[in-house]
Design a protein around this motif. Structure first.
Motif, PDB file in Angstrom:
ATOM      1  N   LEU A   1      -6.448   0.231   3.396  1.00  0.00           N
ATOM      2  CA  LEU A   1      -7.430  -0.738   2.907  1.00  0.00           C
ATOM      3  C   LEU A   1      -8.788  -0.067   2.681  1.00  0.00           C
ATOM      4  O   LEU A   1      -9.438  -0.282   1.659  1.00  0.00           O
ATOM      5  CB  LEU A   1      -7.563  -1.896   3.893  1.00  0.00           C
ATOM      6  N   ILE A   2      -9.202   0.768   3.615  1.00  0.00           N
ATOM      7  CA  ILE A   2     -10.475   1.481   3.478  1.00  0.00           C
ATOM      8  C   ILE A   2     -10.369   2.556   2.391  1.00  0.00           C
ATOM      9  O   ILE A   2     -11.245   2.691   1.547  1.00  0.00           O
ATOM     10  CB  ILE A   2     -10.893   2.103   4.834  1.00  0.00           C
ATOM     11  N   TRP A   3      -9.274   3.301   2.398  1.00  0.00           N
ATOM     12  CA  TRP A   3      -9.093   4.432   1.488  1.00  0.00           C
ATOM     13  C   TRP A   3      -8.851   3.980   0.047  1.00  0.00           C
ATOM     14  O   TRP A   3      -9.473   4.464  -0.896  1.00  0.00           O
ATOM     15  CB  TRP A   3      -7.945   5.293   1.997  1.00  0.00           C
TER      16      TRP A   3
ATOM     17  N   PHE B   1       0.789  -1.224   0.000  1.00  0.00           N
ATOM     18  CA  PHE B   1       0.000   0.000   0.000  1.00  0.00           C
ATOM     19  C   PHE B   1       0.828   1.284   0.000  1.00  0.00           C
ATOM     20  O   PHE B   1       0.428   2.275  -0.594  1.00  0.00           O
ATOM     21  CB  PHE B   1      -0.894   0.064   1.251  1.00  0.00           C
ATOM     22  N   LEU B   2       1.927   1.287   0.722  1.00  0.00           N
ATOM     23  CA  LEU B   2       2.672   2.531   0.944  1.00  0.00           C
ATOM     24  C   LEU B   2       3.103   3.219  -0.341  1.00  0.00           C
ATOM     25  O   LEU B   2       3.657   2.564  -1.231  1.00  0.00           O
ATOM     26  CB  LEU B   2       3.937   2.251   1.758  1.00  0.00           C
TER      27      LEU B   2
ATOM     28  N   PHE C   1      -0.574  -1.674  11.727  1.00  0.00           N
ATOM     29  CA  PHE C   1      -1.941  -2.165  11.549  1.00  0.00           C
ATOM     30  C   PHE C   1      -2.889  -1.024  11.175  1.00  0.00           C
ATOM     31  O   PHE C   1      -3.682  -1.143  10.240  1.00  0.00           O
ATOM     32  CB  PHE C   1      -2.412  -2.857  12.835  1.00  0.00           C
ATOM     33  N   LEU C   2      -2.785   0.091  11.902  1.00  0.00           N
ATOM     34  CA  LEU C   2      -3.656   1.228  11.613  1.00  0.00           C
ATOM     35  C   LEU C   2      -3.415   1.759  10.203  1.00  0.00           C
ATOM     36  O   LEU C   2      -4.364   2.091   9.479  1.00  0.00           O
ATOM     37  CB  LEU C   2      -3.461   2.332  12.651  1.00  0.00           C
TER      38      LEU C   2
ATOM     39  N   PHE D   1      -7.882  -3.793  -4.000  1.00  0.00           N
ATOM     40  CA  PHE D   1      -7.309  -3.975  -5.333  1.00  0.00           C
ATOM     41  C   PHE D   1      -6.302  -2.889  -5.695  1.00  0.00           C
ATOM     42  O   PHE D   1      -5.830  -2.831  -6.826  1.00  0.00           O
ATOM     43  CB  PHE D   1      -8.424  -4.024  -6.392  1.00  0.00           C
ATOM     44  N   HIS D   2      -5.955  -2.051  -4.737  1.00  0.00           N
ATOM     45  CA  HIS D   2      -4.990  -0.969  -4.981  1.00  0.00           C
ATOM     46  C   HIS D   2      -3.678  -1.535  -5.521  1.00  0.00           C
ATOM     47  O   HIS D   2      -3.115  -2.472  -4.968  1.00  0.00           O
ATOM     48  CB  HIS D   2      -4.736  -0.203  -3.674  1.00  0.00           C
TER      49      HIS D   2
END
Length: 194
Positions: free
Chosen positions: A178-180, A120-121, A171-172, A184-185
């Motif tokens: 994940l929400i933002w 994600f990062l 985790f946060l 599938f990002h």
């Protein structure tokens, strides 16, 4: 005693505050000054491979714990080493076993979080991965040293808090991304088959 009156709770509160300060300061320094070399290529495979390679460092506390237990048993064959089922557990051996169990549990959580976070990062924030790994390893050793203090095992609080808060912060970040961004990002962009 009422809630919050136990003398050791003050030690734990201070440890959590100090650990939170260390984690936040380290994150800021890592992103602002990038003390770790990280990949410039944002591809999914590069991110994951880089993180897996860095995670090898996270195994140092586990290998250390196994070595400590093995060494204790080797040097006390009569009470611990010859037959571990019938061992006479000393305080230090009990601590080493508890350290190893706790470290194994924390390492599993830590590994999953770092791998997830690496997907994600944004690449500019990638220095957080080696920063979290470094804080994790340092936290585990502080935890062990504090725990070995038979008179005041609450001294393990700083190491535990450092490890735990590193995992909580990871985790946060994963949950926010994940929400933002959604699950599938970055997957379609890098031609991964779903």
């Amino acid at each position: 005693m009422q809630r919050g009156d136990h003398p050791e709770q003050k030690t734990v509160r201070r440890a959590v505050f100090l650990a939170a300060s260390i984690v936040l300061t380290s994150c800021y320094l890592a992103v602002s000054y990038a003390p770790f070399l990280t990949p410039n290529d944002p591809s999914f495979i590069i991110r994951v491979v880089f993180t897996i390679r860095c995670l090898v460092v996270s195994l140092i506390p586990l290998i250390f714990g196994i070595g400590v237990i093995g060494t204790m048993r080797y040097y006390d064959m009569e009470n611990m080493g010859a037959n571990p089922v019938r061992e006479k557990v000393t305080y230090k051996l009990d601590v080493a076993k508890r350290y190893l169990q706790n470290t194994l549990e924390q390492t599993i959580v830590h590994t999953v979080l770092q791998l997830s976070l690496s997907t994600f990062l944004p690449i500019v924030y990638f220095p957080l991965i080696p920063t979290f790994i470094t804080l994790f390893v340092i936290g585990r050793f502080i935890f062990f040293i504090g725990y070995m203090d038979e008179k005041r095992p609450v001294n393990r609080a700083l190491g535990f808090a450092l490890t735990w808060l590193t995992n909580v912060f990871s985790f946060l970040l994963c949950v926010v991304f994940l929400i933002w961004k959604g699950p599938f990002h970055n997957l379609k962009e890098h031609h991964l088959e779903l």
